[in-house]
Design an enzyme around this catalytic site. Sequence first.
Site, short mmCIF file in Angstrom:
data_model
loop_
_atom_site.label_atom_id
_atom_site.label_comp_id
_atom_site.label_asym_id
_atom_site.label_seq_id
_atom_site.Cartn_x
_atom_site.Cartn_y
_atom_site.Cartn_z
N HIS A 133 33.86 -13.22 -22.23
CA HIS A 133 34.70 -12.97 -23.53
C HIS A 133 33.81 -13.20 -24.58
O HIS A 133 34.43 -13.36 -25.66
CB HIS A 133 36.02 -13.83 -23.39
N SER A 191 39.57 -18.04 -21.31
CA SER A 191 40.50 -17.01 -21.57
C SER A 191 41.89 -17.30 -21.80
O SER A 191 42.67 -16.60 -22.42
CB SER A 191 40.33 -15.84 -20.49
N LYS A 208 34.32 -5.56 -20.30
CA LYS A 208 34.90 -6.03 -21.45
C LYS A 208 34.58 -5.40 -22.91
O LYS A 208 34.68 -4.46 -23.07
CB LYS A 208 35.29 -7.75 -21.51
C1 LIG Z 1 36.56 -11.20 -16.77
C2 LIG Z 1 35.57 -12.18 -16.57
C3 LIG Z 1 34.77 -12.10 -15.26
C4 LIG Z 1 35.03 -10.91 -14.33
O1 LIG Z 1 34.16 -9.92 -14.92
P1 LIG Z 1 33.94 -8.51 -14.10
O2 LIG Z 1 32.88 -8.02 -14.67
O3 LIG Z 1 35.17 -7.55 -14.35
O4 LIG Z 1 33.70 -8.91 -12.84
C5 LIG Z 1 33.87 -13.15 -14.86
N1 LIG Z 1 33.93 -14.28 -15.52
C6 LIG Z 1 34.68 -14.50 -16.70
C7 LIG Z 1 34.62 -15.84 -17.81
C8 LIG Z 1 35.46 -13.46 -17.13
O5 LIG Z 1 36.14 -13.67 -18.06
#
Ligand SMILES: *Cc1c(COP(=O)(O)O)cnc(C)c1O
Length: 407
Positions: free
Chosen positions: A220, A192, A251
């Site tokens: 992502h 990210s 997301k």
């Molecule tokens: C955003 C993210 C998470 C967390 O996701 P949630 O469903 O909000 O707990 C986990 N792993 C990665 C790689 C992320 O980018």
Amino acid sequence: MQLDELITAELKRLGDANSLKYETSLQSAQGGIVKVNGKEAVMLASNNYLGMSNHPAVIKAAINGIKKFGYGLASVRFLTGTQTIHIELERKISKFLKSEDTILFSSSFAANIAFFQALANEKLGYENYKDVIYSDQLNHASIIDGQRLCRPETADRKIYMHGDLADLERLLLEDKDKNYRLRLIATDGVFSMEGDMAPLQKIFELAKKYGALIFIDDAHGIGVCGKSGRGTAENFGLLGEIDFTVGTLGKAIGGAAGGFISGSRNFIEYMRQKGRPYIFSNSLPPAVVCGSIAAFDLLIKDKSIIKRLHDNTDYFRKEIKRLGFDIIGGTHPIVPIMLGEASAAQEMSNKLLKEGVYIKGLWFPVVPKGKARLRAQISASLKKKDIDRALEAFEKVGRKMKIISDK
Ligand SMILES: *Cc1c(COP(=O)(O)O)cnc(C)c1O
């Protein structure tokens, strides 16, 4: 020392190091245009890649979900917390990712905790055993925390340099003749901070060569990467070939909450029996489940959504570069705009907000010193005129701050 003194000192330390997080309240729903401080702003900082967090079809499905299935389950899955819609969503995800089965969690953070906790801490008939996990240096916090639940007696954890296949192979080779029970390579699909993808094709080859399994957290990636948004695996032509895939419903896919693991039927059944965040925590509420089903349906049926995300991303990347900004190349809607010093990133994000662009800066210790940046995240919810408005603001502020030169 008193608690209050201790935490005050730590908060001061964070403040002095410029690493206090602060929150800016939106006065509207999430979307391409949001309301902040009483003004409209173009949103360039959310994970709402497909614009589904406020999509009429998703909202409608969520409302209907509440009407038909209620507000909450007041139960974990194996007691009274499974409804037909939970199974429907799990099947839909499995089909989407070409995997045999899927298990839902309240978040992908919880999914990652469950995965490592359930895998490396169980004897499964072995008296003396050890597993080994190879983990990318920049993996998400929840992968790191999940691995912390693996006891050192039962799992070795080895970190390889970010995306560095030679370093990964060095570790695999070193362990080749060791008597490990399971070998597991764990990586984010998309990282990210940089918006770069894990080199999955090569990781896949290494895994085959050294008898390792692959775990990918594609939070992502799913809904974003690959022609039809099936994620990093689709991008590399490996859909259905990865042993374990974690994804989020927080997301691109709706953006509310929830996570999942997809894998073999057997393994998912095993997770239902052993994954503690699954067994001991509430099941996903009907509004979120029905909204997520609608989000997948939209993504599958309306191909223009993912295309718009990809087109918007190409356009923004091309234009911001043309203005003279230094970005990290790639194809992902995460577009890091490199500014160097933390102060420049802070000043620029504040000035951009005044110009009606909501974007967040990242600086040390989140990224290395001297590599402070603004991180743009492009969305299908942006219209071309919104992106143009943001680009104009970038040009104006960038010139004023002498980050880009006057033509
Ligand atoms: C955003 C993210 C998470 C967390 O996701 P949630 O469903 O909000 O707990 C986990 N792993 C990665 C790689 C992320 O980018």
